[in-house]
Motif scaffolding. Structure first.
Motif, short mmCIF file in Angstrom:
data_model
loop_
_atom_site.label_atom_id
_atom_site.label_comp_id
_atom_site.label_asym_id
_atom_site.label_seq_id
_atom_site.Cartn_x
_atom_site.Cartn_y
_atom_site.Cartn_z
N THR A 1 113.87 34.33 -4.25
CA THR A 1 113.31 34.39 -5.61
C THR A 1 114.13 35.54 -6.41
OG1 THR A 1 111.26 33.63 -4.87
CG2 THR A 1 111.45 34.58 -7.23
N GLN B 1 108.75 29.27 -8.42
CA GLN B 1 107.78 29.24 -7.25
C GLN B 1 106.32 29.34 -7.59
OE1 GLN B 1 109.02 32.33 -4.48
NE2 GLN B 1 107.58 31.66 -2.91
N GLU C 1 111.36 26.72 -4.13
CA GLU C 1 110.33 26.14 -3.60
C GLU C 1 109.55 25.15 -4.13
OE1 GLU C 1 108.31 28.77 -0.97
OE2 GLU C 1 109.63 30.46 -0.71
MG MG Z 1 110.64 33.56 -3.30
#
Ligand code: MG
Ligand code: ATP
Lengths: 330, 250
Positions: B45, B87, B174
């Motif tokens: 991320t 995410q 994600e």
């Molecule tokens: Mg992440």
């Protein structure tokens, strides 16, 4: 304070969530329009003065709600713009310029310029820091005004006569002045309604909900916040123009931080993020002040707890409270 | 194949004493889908945040579409065609689903410094937004407040917002996180349809999705790129299996 600030900014709709009562603004403006006639019929001339005062502050409060309720920007310096607008009228008048065609645009321009210069700094901060820095700039103007010796310093200055409109001294008449102020409030309200629904306003509302998301889809968040701040400042200048003319007097007290605080209270009291609430809040606040201060000198002792009750139990302010009542009873 | 759409060189990022991205170097070719996989906390991320401009790197450069964008703010990268999903779902909960997407259209359709006229009725903005919602399979939810969507629908909305930006590069962090098997299958199908038409970077823990979709895979372990290669080669790499895939494939 942090949670308080967050709660204020999170309150109100500013978006599609809260259904708006379309009849409410019509009712509000109808009451204002008929008020002088009612005052004349019942021989209560003071009502026109009270109504003027309410309208003057409602103009500034509606602009503040644009910032707080739709931009999530809790400005604690809105009174500074009232003061700037008022001093523009006072100083021009002292220089022999007493026409609204000059002083109203100057009041707006000075307020917008100050909003632009200070806003560039304020907008870089968030949350409580934004509150503090708008407060600091407000105090700066306040102290500047107290040091203006040629214009009365602490004591302020008296204006010889209300502004003329293109040489026409119509505003001398209190009822005419009332309707002039009424038109200013109506224009302010319609302008802010249009802004909120426009492309600009949609982006502003978006930045209040989720600034990171707005940046990620391509918006320069601070640019929109700054423009909103400048618009609200300019409208504050209009309010100052009206205040100076209605009282024929200008003083630093117009922009004391307590004034900014009262404007925030008006917005919260009526209901954040509705515009209508800012007007209702101004009316209820100023009427309560007038009524309670007639009963006791320490009227705030009564009004303070009332405000706490509204904040605690009437989420969405008086407007939200009434809407829920209506839902419950059909 | 031409120039890479995205070219990351020597990217480093620390939080205090924690080195989260350590000399990350990656290329993404036009039309390619590159998957970035790795254990929790590997720095995936953080990498996406730096590419999209939310975090400034400590060192290294990010070239996008032939230009150095390392110093550009996120909105400038977005307008150049860099779109992302988050995410942790990041939408405008109080706006309608349609307006969430229409705003993304608005950002690249004329000036937003228009102060009159209702934005929610603009014919230029709503049809493209609706088309993106249809692609993402939630067009029937268009007029619901976005905050009332189910978790899976919110993930789909994230994707619709990104698609409405007509991106040259789509970063997906994600997209399958926390949604059911059935919705995951639908997301995979959707991404398969986009594959080849869009250049994408996919961060994902769901290995069935990764191996169904990725043209190449990069494995990130404790901030370092352990290996970049074709799915079959990465799957067969014993180092990758011990560091990450072993536990994922069980
Ligand atoms: Mg992440
Ligand atoms: N803003 C921050 N400040 C301090 N530490 C952070 C910050 N953001 C992330 N970290 C830490 O950096 C490390 C990498 O985080 P990152 O979110 O990039 O991992 P990830 O690979 O996306 O993990 P996951 O698979 O769980 O999403 C983690 O240890 C995390 O705790």
């Amino acid at each position: 304070m942090m949670t308080g600030a967050a709660a204020i900014a999170a309150g109100g709709a500013g978006s599609a969530r809260q259904p708006r009562n379309a009849a409410l603004p019509a009712v509000i403006f109808a009451i204002f329009a008929l008020m002088p006639a009612f005052a004349a019929l019942t021989a209560q001339h003071y009502l026109v003065d009270t109504g003027t005062r309410i309208i003057v502050y409602a103009v500034a409060a509606v602009a503040l709600d644009l910032l707080v309720g739709y931009g999530g920007l809790i400005s604690f310096g809105q009174a500074a713009f009232i003061g700037l607008g008022a001093y523009a009228v006072g100083i021009l008048s002292a220089a022999g310029i007493g026409d609204a065609l000059v002083s109203l645009p100057v009041a707006i321009a000075v307020s917008m310029a100050f909003a632009w210069i200070t806003g560039v700094v304020c907008i870089r901060t968030k949350g409580v820091y934004f509150i503090m820095i708008t407060l600091a700039f407000g105090q700066m103007v306040y102290f500047l005004a107290t040091s203006l010796a040629p214009y009365g310093g602490d004591n302020g200055l008296t204006i010889d006569a209300r502004n003329t409109i293109a040489g026409w001294p119509v505003l001398k008449n209190d009822t005419a002045f009332y309707y002039f102020a009424f038109l200013c409030l109506l224009a302010t309200y319609l302008l802010c309604r249009a802004l909120i629904a426009s492309r600009f306003g949609r982006v502003l509302r978006g930045t209040k909900e989720n600034a990171t998301r707005m940046a990620a889809i391509g918006f320069t968040v601070q640019r929109f916040q700054l423009i909103a701040y400048v618009i609200a400042g300019g409208i504050g200048g209009v309010s100052g123009f009206l205040l100076a003319n209605s009282t024929e007097f200008v003083a630093p007290a117009y922009m004391a931080w307590q004034q900014s605080g009262e404007l925030i209270v008006m917005v919260i009291l009526g209901g954040v993020g509705t515009l209508d609430g800012a007007i209702v809040g101004s009316a209820v606040y100023l009427l309560a002040e007038e009524w309670l201060s007639g009963l006791t000198e320490n009227w705030q002792v009564i009004f303070g707890p009332f405000l706490v009750l509204v904040v605690l139990f009437a989420r969405g302010g008086l407007i939200g409270f009434c809407a829920r009542l209506r839902l419950r009873h059909g | 194949m031409g120039e890479p759409v995205l070219r990351i060189k020597g990217l480093c990022k620390s939080f205090g004493s924690l080195l989260v991205n350590d000399d990350v170097t990656l290329d993404v070719m036009p039309g390619e889908m590159l998957a970035v996989i790795g254990p929790n906390g590997a720095g995936k991320t953080t990498l996406i945040n730096q590419i999209s401009g939310l975090l400034p790197p400590d060192a290294g450069t990010i070239m996008f579409d032939g230009a150095d964008v390392t110093a550009l703010p996120p909105q400038a990268r977005a307008l150049r065609g860099l779109a992302r999903s988050f995410q942790i779902t990041s939408i405008l909960p109080g706006f309608s689903v349609l307006e969430n997407v229409a705003l993304a259209v608005q950002a690249r359709s004329g000036s937003s410094l228009r102060f009159f006229g209702r934005a929610d009725r603009e014919a230029r903005l709503n049809p493209p937004a609706l088309a993106a919602l249809e692609q993402a399979g939630i067009a029937d939810r268009a007029h619901l407040p976005a905050g009332e969507l189910s978790h899976g629908e919110k993930r789909a909305l994230e994707l619709a917002i990104a698609l409405a930006m007509q991106p040259a590069l789509l970063l997906l962090d994600e997209p399958m996180a926390g949604i059911g098997r059935e919705e995951t299958e639908r997301q995979i199908e959707l991404l398969l349809r986009l594959k080849g038409k869009l250049t994408m970077v996919l961060v994902e823990h769901d290995m069935s999705a990764v191996f169904a979709l990725a043209d190449r895979i990069s494995v990130l372990i404790r901030g370092r790129v352990l290996r970049t290669g074709l799915p079959a080669d990465v799957r067969a790499d014993p180092q990758v299996v011990t560091a990450y895939l072993g536990e994922q494939m069980e």
